[in-house]
Scaffold this active site. Structure first.
Site, mmCIF file in Angstrom:
data_model
loop_
_atom_site.group_PDB
_atom_site.id
_atom_site.type_symbol
_atom_site.label_atom_id
_atom_site.label_comp_id
_atom_site.label_asym_id
_atom_site.label_seq_id
_atom_site.Cartn_x
_atom_site.Cartn_y
_atom_site.Cartn_z
ATOM 1 N N GLN A 425 0.819 -1.211 0.000
ATOM 2 C CA GLN A 425 0.000 0.000 0.000
ATOM 3 C C GLN A 425 0.859 1.270 0.000
ATOM 4 O O GLN A 425 0.388 2.340 -0.349
ATOM 5 C CB GLN A 425 -0.922 0.023 1.222
ATOM 6 N N CYS A 426 2.083 1.142 0.382
ATOM 7 C CA CYS A 426 2.968 2.300 0.447
ATOM 8 C C CYS A 426 3.506 2.631 -0.939
ATOM 9 O O CYS A 426 3.898 1.732 -1.700
ATOM 10 C CB CYS A 426 4.125 2.023 1.403
#
Length: 559
Positions: A425-426
């Protein structure tokens, strides 16, 4: 002693304001009158006599130069002190003929009227010599120029009053008026030269002023100071954009972000430091706003901690009130600002602010990052009548007809974080990509603000540097592209231009009209369904009609 003055003063050292009020006291009575209009001293004294007066004045003691007397003798002039013509106690000495004497005072006035010291001089003279009542005396207002000449001096014929009153009952006047012509103190604001905050503000604009003086004389410096910028996202992109905005002279910057500063942030996100990570981390928006003020205390910056609702991220009953509150926060913020920067992590997070900004007709600058690539673009701001318009010779697209971030898409944004681990998700990018994209985003905004057509500035469709039309489309800082795509692995940059898509899921008339008609209810439908936007814009039918099987495999909703 006649030239005493009072001054009341107060120093507000916190604000570097100094208040002062001068009084040059003089009795309100007796009242004297000018017998005739003042005359030039040359009509009373010839050249030799003027020289005598000048030399005699220079020989006087400094304490005697304010008030003295002049006597004509054998076509010459002699300078005498007041002690030479007045008794020690009262009256004029017997051997002195006042008709042959000129009383002299140093006149600070530069008009046809005598200066304030004459009033004091005559009052003191009447107090010392009561027998001068109802007589005429000649007064020289001595006015020296820079070289010491007295040729601009004036002679006044004064009529003394017929009677005098005791000085004990006399009132006093002399308080100076302020700039507004009221009796009150004046203000000297020394903050511009003493307040370090003001010095920092002035010095920070030096580069832009030099740019205007030396390189771009037509640049409008003030428009940057008055333009209000809203930064959605206070991460790596948001920090770089804010710093570049500050360097360009923007002084109204607002951050919206719901994240907290973590230990991995300060090395990449240039507005944060180690202290911001402690105790669970500060809110990014608030920390960014506060740290921006540490760089330039006069900047008007604030941070709003709010979550941006996204399509494909369902909103249950438990989150409905919070979601509605966040929508209101974001809507009000966009309405209050002139420019919206979309600097968010995900594609779907950009949908809501894109729609609201299109509704209000705001300038939108979008920046998105890949691992070693980036996209920076401006959204078109215009009426629907210009949708899809291209210039006759296909050389450019009018600014109002430019597409938004979603105009090249044929699918609605979905939940890109679904079934992804935390590390997935980063946003992972090469460190230099954010700095490059952030700088280009600010440069596009500045170029747009400096263009004579502002938001209507056209974007080049088929670039040809030799084209006269292209040169005519340039602003003060050159042409303003629609979008910039950079690829760091090959160090290449392209500037594609696209028009609005009539079925766009963010800026099309269909979507904007539904938003204006249904408001939050429409937004909740979008958040709860990943396909609702495709249905209302006709993209679903487009998929079936064109049998776009390959495209559907890339849909965010496809398992």
């Amino acid at each position: 002693m006649l030239l005493n003055f009072f001054v009341l003063s107060f120093a507000d050292l916190k604000k570097f304001n100094y208040y002062y009020w001068f009084a040059f006291p003089a009795p309100s009575k007796p009242t004297m009158h000018l017998r005739e209009i003042c005359s030039d001293i040359k009509s009373h004294l010839d050249t030799n006599q003027l020289n005598d007066l000048t030399e005699g004045f220079k020989l006087l003691d400094d304490a005697q130069k304010a008030f003295f007397a002049v006597v004509k003798e054998n076509n010459r002039v002699k300078v005498k002190t007041l002690t030479d013509i007045l008794n020690d106690t009262k009256g004029v000495k017997k051997e002195v003929n006042m008709q042959e004497i000129y009383l002299v005072f140093a006149d600070p006035s530069n008009s046809a009227k005598p200066g304030w010291p004459l009033r004091l001089f005559l009052a003191a003279l009447l107090d010392h010599c009561p027998d001068l009542v109802n007589s005429d005396i000649k007064i020289i207002g001595l006015r020296c120029n820079i070289t010491g000449g007295i040729e601009h001096s004036l002679v006044f014929n004064i009529q003394m009053p017929q009677e005098i009153h005791p000085m004990e009952g006399t009132g006093w006047v002399g308080w100076e008026m302020n700039e507004k012509r009221y009796f009150g103190p004046r203000l000297a604001n020394m903050s511009a030269s003493m307040d370090p905050k003001v010095l920092a503000e002035t010095s920070s604009d030096l580069n832009i002023k030099l740019m205007k003086w030396r390189l771009v004389p037509d640049i409008d410096v003030e428009i940057m100071k008055t333009t209000k910028c809203l930064l959605l996202g206070a991460g790596t992109l948001g920090c770089h954009v804010a710093r570049d905005l500050l360097a360009w002279g923007f002084r109204h910057i607002t951050f919206i972000d719901n994240g907290k500063v973590s230990y991995s942030n300060p090395t990449r996100q240039v507005l944060f430091n180690y202290q911001d990570c402690l105790s669970g981390g500060r809110k990014k928006a608030e920390a960014a706003a506060d740290n921006l003020k540490l760089i330039l205390p006069t900047v008007n910056s604030k941070g709003i901690a709010a979550h941006i609702p996204m399509p494909g991220h369902p909103v249950g009953e438990s989150l409905k009130d919070e979601t509605v509150s966040n929508i209101k926060f974001i809507t009000e913020a966009i309405a209050e600002h002139d420019v919206v920067f979309l600097l968010l992590d995900t594609r779907e997070a950009r949908w809501l602010p894109t729609l609201i900004a299109a509704h209000y007709g705001k300038i939108v600058i979008n920046a998105a990052l890949g691992f070693d690539s980036y996209l920076v673009m401006r959204h078109g701001v215009c009426s629907s009548s210009q949708e899809g318009a291209v210039s006759i010779d296909n050389s450019c697209v009018p600014g109002g007809s430019l597409g938004c971030y979603f105009c090249n898409d044929v699918t609605a944004p979905g939940n890109s974080l679904k079934d992804r681990t935390l590390d997935q998700q980063c946003t992972v990018t090469r460190p230099g990509v954010a700095a490059i994209a952030g700088a280009l985003a600010v440069e596009i905004l500045v170029g747009l603000l400096q263009h004579p057509l502002r938001v209507e500035a056209p974007a080049i469709y088929n670039s040809n540097n030799d084209s006269n039309d292209e040169q005519n489309m340039q602003g003060v800082l050159g042409p303003v592209p629609h979008s910039i795509r950079g690829f760091l692995h090959s160090y290449q940059t392209v500037v594609p231009t696209c028009t609005k898509f009539k079925q766009c899921i963010a800026c099309s008339d269909i979507v904007i009209d539904l938003y204006r008609k249904e408001g939050i209810d429409f937004l909740l439908k979008v958040f709860n369904s990943g396909t609702y936007l495709e249905q209302v814009t006709g993209l679903s039918e487009l998929h079936l009609t064109a049998e776009m099987t390959d495209i559907l495999t890339f849909s965010d909703e496809d398992d």
